[in-house]
Design a protein around this motif. Structure first.
Motif, PDB file in Angstrom:
ATOM      1  N   VAL A   1      -4.085  26.450   3.228  1.00 27.73           N
ATOM      2  CA  VAL A   1      -3.582  25.312   3.987  1.00 27.73           C
ATOM      3  C   VAL A   1      -3.637  24.024   3.167  1.00 27.73           C
ATOM      4  O   VAL A   1      -2.905  23.068   3.460  1.00 27.73           O
ATOM      5  CB  VAL A   1      -4.377  25.151   5.298  1.00 27.73           C
ATOM      6  N   GLY A   2      -4.499  23.986   2.146  1.00 22.12           N
ATOM      7  CA  GLY A   2      -4.585  22.792   1.311  1.00 22.12           C
ATOM      8  C   GLY A   2      -3.866  22.921  -0.004  1.00 22.12           C
ATOM      9  O   GLY A   2      -4.152  22.163  -0.944  1.00 22.12           O
ATOM     10  N   SER A   3      -2.934  23.883  -0.098  1.00 21.41           N
ATOM     11  CA  SER A   3      -2.270  24.136  -1.373  1.00 21.41           C
ATOM     12  C   SER A   3      -1.409  22.969  -1.839  1.00 21.41           C
ATOM     13  O   SER A   3      -1.267  22.737  -3.042  1.00 21.41           O
ATOM     14  CB  SER A   3      -1.413  25.402  -1.271  1.00 21.41           C
ATOM     15  N   LEU A   4      -0.796  22.258  -0.920  1.00 22.48           N
ATOM     16  CA  LEU A   4       0.030  21.114  -1.323  1.00 22.48           C
ATOM     17  C   LEU A   4      -0.817  19.999  -1.927  1.00 22.48           C
ATOM     18  O   LEU A   4      -0.353  19.248  -2.786  1.00 22.48           O
ATOM     19  CB  LEU A   4       0.815  20.578  -0.130  1.00 22.48           C
ATOM     20  N   GLY A   5      -2.057  19.868  -1.456  1.00 24.67           N
ATOM     21  CA  GLY A   5      -2.951  18.853  -2.006  1.00 24.67           C
ATOM     22  C   GLY A   5      -2.407  17.445  -1.824  1.00 24.67           C
ATOM     23  O   GLY A   5      -1.838  17.096  -0.796  1.00 24.67           O
ATOM     24  N   ILE A   6      -2.558  16.640  -2.865  1.00 25.12           N
ATOM     25  CA  ILE A   6      -2.104  15.246  -2.818  1.00 25.12           C
ATOM     26  C   ILE A   6      -0.754  15.060  -3.499  1.00 25.12           C
ATOM     27  O   ILE A   6      -0.348  13.927  -3.751  1.00 25.12           O
ATOM     28  CB  ILE A   6      -3.135  14.312  -3.473  1.00 25.12           C
ATOM     29  N   LEU A   7      -0.052  16.180  -3.766  1.00 21.66           N
ATOM     30  CA  LEU A   7       1.257  16.063  -4.408  1.00 21.66           C
ATOM     31  C   LEU A   7       2.237  15.237  -3.577  1.00 21.66           C
ATOM     32  O   LEU A   7       2.916  14.352  -4.117  1.00 21.66           O
ATOM     33  CB  LEU A   7       1.822  17.456  -4.693  1.00 21.66           C
ATOM     34  N   PRO A   8       2.349  15.454  -2.243  1.00 21.85           N
ATOM     35  CA  PRO A   8       3.234  14.570  -1.464  1.00 21.85           C
ATOM     36  C   PRO A   8       2.794  13.112  -1.497  1.00 21.85           C
ATOM     37  O   PRO A   8       3.640  12.206  -1.524  1.00 21.85           O
ATOM     38  CB  PRO A   8       3.131  15.152  -0.040  1.00 21.85           C
ATOM     39  N   TYR A   9       1.475  12.866  -1.518  1.00 22.05           N
ATOM     40  CA  TYR A   9       0.968  11.490  -1.556  1.00 22.05           C
ATOM     41  C   TYR A   9       1.311  10.814  -2.881  1.00 22.05           C
ATOM     42  O   TYR A   9       1.713   9.636  -2.906  1.00 22.05           O
ATOM     43  CB  TYR A   9      -0.540  11.508  -1.334  1.00 22.05           C
ATOM     44  N   ILE A  10       1.198  11.549  -3.972  1.00 18.69           N
ATOM     45  CA  ILE A  10       1.533  10.988  -5.283  1.00 18.69           C
ATOM     46  C   ILE A  10       3.023  10.672  -5.364  1.00 18.69           C
ATOM     47  O   ILE A  10       3.437   9.599  -5.831  1.00 18.69           O
ATOM     48  CB  ILE A  10       1.120  11.963  -6.398  1.00 18.69           C
ATOM     49  N   ASN A  11       3.848  11.601  -4.882  1.00 17.72           N
ATOM     50  CA  ASN A  11       5.293  11.350  -4.901  1.00 17.72           C
ATOM     51  C   ASN A  11       5.671  10.176  -4.012  1.00 17.72           C
ATOM     52  O   ASN A  11       6.542   9.373  -4.360  1.00 17.72           O
ATOM     53  CB  ASN A  11       6.037  12.607  -4.445  1.00 17.72           C
ATOM     54  N   ALA A  12       5.013  10.063  -2.850  1.00 20.76           N
ATOM     55  CA  ALA A  12       5.293   8.933  -1.961  1.00 20.76           C
ATOM     56  C   ALA A  12       4.897   7.612  -2.616  1.00 20.76           C
ATOM     57  O   ALA A  12       5.608   6.605  -2.494  1.00 20.76           O
ATOM     58  CB  ALA A  12       4.547   9.113  -0.640  1.00 20.76           C
ATOM     59  N   SER A  13       3.769   7.615  -3.323  1.00 24.16           N
ATOM     60  CA  SER A  13       3.334   6.396  -4.015  1.00 24.16           C
ATOM     61  C   SER A  13       4.319   5.992  -5.099  1.00 24.16           C
ATOM     62  O   SER A  13       4.630   4.806  -5.260  1.00 24.16           O
ATOM     63  CB  SER A  13       1.944   6.607  -4.623  1.00 24.16           C
ATOM     64  N   ILE A  14       4.840   6.977  -5.825  1.00 26.54           N
ATOM     65  CA  ILE A  14       5.807   6.678  -6.883  1.00 26.54           C
ATOM     66  C   ILE A  14       7.103   6.143  -6.289  1.00 26.54           C
ATOM     67  O   ILE A  14       7.696   5.182  -6.801  1.00 26.54           O
ATOM     68  CB  ILE A  14       6.069   7.933  -7.727  1.00 26.54           C
ATOM     69  N   VAL A  15       7.556   6.749  -5.193  1.00 24.80           N
ATOM     70  CA  VAL A  15       8.781   6.284  -4.546  1.00 24.80           C
ATOM     71  C   VAL A  15       8.618   4.846  -4.057  1.00 24.80           C
ATOM     72  O   VAL A  15       9.526   4.006  -4.201  1.00 24.80           O
ATOM     73  CB  VAL A  15       9.166   7.217  -3.386  1.00 24.80           C
ATOM     74  N   MET A  16       7.448   4.516  -3.490  1.00 26.00           N
ATOM     75  CA  MET A  16       7.204   3.155  -3.028  1.00 26.00           C
ATOM     76  C   MET A  16       7.198   2.172  -4.200  1.00 26.00           C
ATOM     77  O   MET A  16       7.700   1.049  -4.077  1.00 26.00           O
ATOM     78  CB  MET A  16       5.880   3.087  -2.277  1.00 26.00           C
ATOM     79  N   GLN A  17       6.648   2.588  -5.337  1.00 23.46           N
ATOM     80  CA  GLN A  17       6.667   1.724  -6.516  1.00 23.46           C
ATOM     81  C   GLN A  17       8.092   1.480  -7.006  1.00 23.46           C
ATOM     82  O   GLN A  17       8.414   0.388  -7.488  1.00 23.46           O
ATOM     83  CB  GLN A  17       5.828   2.355  -7.635  1.00 23.46           C
ATOM     84  N   LEU A  18       8.950   2.496  -6.878  1.00 23.61           N
ATOM     85  CA  LEU A  18      10.344   2.334  -7.304  1.00 23.61           C
ATOM     86  C   LEU A  18      11.156   1.505  -6.309  1.00 23.61           C
ATOM     87  O   LEU A  18      12.078   0.780  -6.702  1.00 23.61           O
ATOM     88  CB  LEU A  18      10.999   3.713  -7.480  1.00 23.61           C
ATOM     89  N   LEU A  19      10.808   1.601  -5.022  1.00 22.54           N
ATOM     90  CA  LEU A  19      11.568   0.889  -4.002  1.00 22.54           C
ATOM     91  C   LEU A  19      11.140  -0.567  -3.839  1.00 22.54           C
ATOM     92  O   LEU A  19      11.926  -1.393  -3.356  1.00 22.54           O
ATOM     93  CB  LEU A  19      11.432   1.601  -2.647  1.00 22.54           C
ATOM     94  N   THR A  20       9.907  -0.896  -4.219  1.00 23.39           N
ATOM     95  CA  THR A  20       9.406  -2.256  -4.005  1.00 23.39           C
ATOM     96  C   THR A  20      10.245  -3.318  -4.709  1.00 23.39           C
ATOM     97  O   THR A  20      10.595  -4.341  -4.099  1.00 23.39           O
ATOM     98  CB  THR A  20       7.934  -2.352  -4.445  1.00 23.39           C
TER      99      THR A  20
END
Length: 315
Positions: A62-81
């Motif tokens: 159940v924890g296989s995804l880990g923080i990969l979605p969180y890292i991608n979301a952080s990168i997207v926010m940095q690009l959109l800011t």
């Protein structure tokens, strides 16, 4: 001093407990999935090769995804800011409240990414090797993986709040360390090893030397920077009269321009995009009957290398 030691000990204990919970989530099986059949499917399903890059290991928990979605979301926010004036205003003018609002948007985006990744795993990895597939089972798998990813994000933020390091970096580090035993067992099966791996002391020494050399090289590039000297207008007007003083100020006043500004973020983001772009090509090449398995592997490897190289430079 004793209170400081007690506080530090409590922080370390809390961080260790959270990291242990993150690792434990990797080995809590997803409901409704027969793990033996899932493991056998890794041989016949071409997507499983990219699944290890996505989930970090071949065991689906159940924890296989880990923080990969969180890292991608952080990168997207940095690009959109820089693109959206409202986000730029929140970051620069709103202070702490603005940063909290951006963090809230990042969490929403993490939830969106987690649903996308968990849906892809359910449809492309689990469905082909599961008997009695139903919409309810798929929904349970997606919810389980999504909740595990959100919990990993929460644990990461709790670790960061302790002030002893970045939570995301520590979770990535502990996952890398957790994969070392599996890498050692895989190395023992390679054809160039004769006998037991632990009997080949020379090979072990070469591997360790190569490993530490790569670590030192990464640290060197990470900490390298170029000094951009700063000379104020007042210093510039007096440079002829106070040449010696101006030279001293010039050497001591500079802007450190880092050689590696992006860190590992371009690598993380490019690997995620590459997974999506490589799979259709792999399916297409696999449908060509005139290609031998060796040629197919060589073409996919070459395409993957070129694609990752271009994406890293782009990001």
């Amino acid at each position: 001093q004793s209170s400081t030691r007690s506080l530090l000990r409590n922080k370390i204990l809390k961080i260790s407990t959270l990291l242990l919970l993150v690792r434990l989530g990797l080995y809590i099986p997803v409901p409704g999935v027969e793990l033996d059949i899932f493991a056998q499917g890794q041989v016949v399903n071409s997507m499983f090769g990219f699944a290890k890059t996505l989930v970090g290991n071949s065991f689906l928990g159940v924890g296989s995804l880990g923080i990969l979605p969180y890292i991608n979301a952080s990168i997207v926010m940095q690009l959109l800011t820089p693109v959206f004036p409202r986000l730029q205003k929140l970051q620069k003018e709103e202070g702490e409240l603005g940063r909290q609002q951006i963090n809230r948007y990042t969490r929403y985006l993490t939830f969106f990414w987690a649903i996308i990744f968990s849906s892809g795993i359910a449809l492309f990895l689990i469905k082909p090797v599961t008997f009695g597939w139903s919409f309810k089972l798929g929904l349970e798998i997606i919810v389980s993986l999504t909740v595990g990813s959100i919990l990993s994000m929460w644990f990461s933020e709790l670790i960061t709040e302790e002030g002893l390091g970045n939570g995301s970096s520590l979770i990535i580090f502990i996952n890398i360390i957790g994969g070392i035993p599996n890498n050692i067992s895989t190395l023992q099966q390679l054809p160039f090893t004769e006998g037991s791996l632990f009997s080949n002391s020379g090979l072990i020494f070469v591997i360790l030397a190569l490993y530490f050399s790569i670590v030192l090289l990464v640290i060197f590039f990470q900490d390298s920077y170029k000094k951009v000297d700063i000379i104020s207008s007042k210093q510039l007007s007096q440079i002829q009269e106070y040449r010696q003083q101006s030279t001293q100020v010039t050497n001591n006043s500079f802007i450190p321009l880092k050689l590696n500004q992006g860190g590992i973020m371009p690598l993380v983001f490019s690997s995620t995009v590459a997974i999506v772009l490589i799979y259709p090509i792999q399916v297409f090449l696999g449908s060509l009957t005139f290609l031998s398995p060796e040629s197919l592997t060589s073409l996919i490897t070459l395409y993957s290398f070129i694609l990752n190289f271009v994406l890293v430079i782009f990001f």
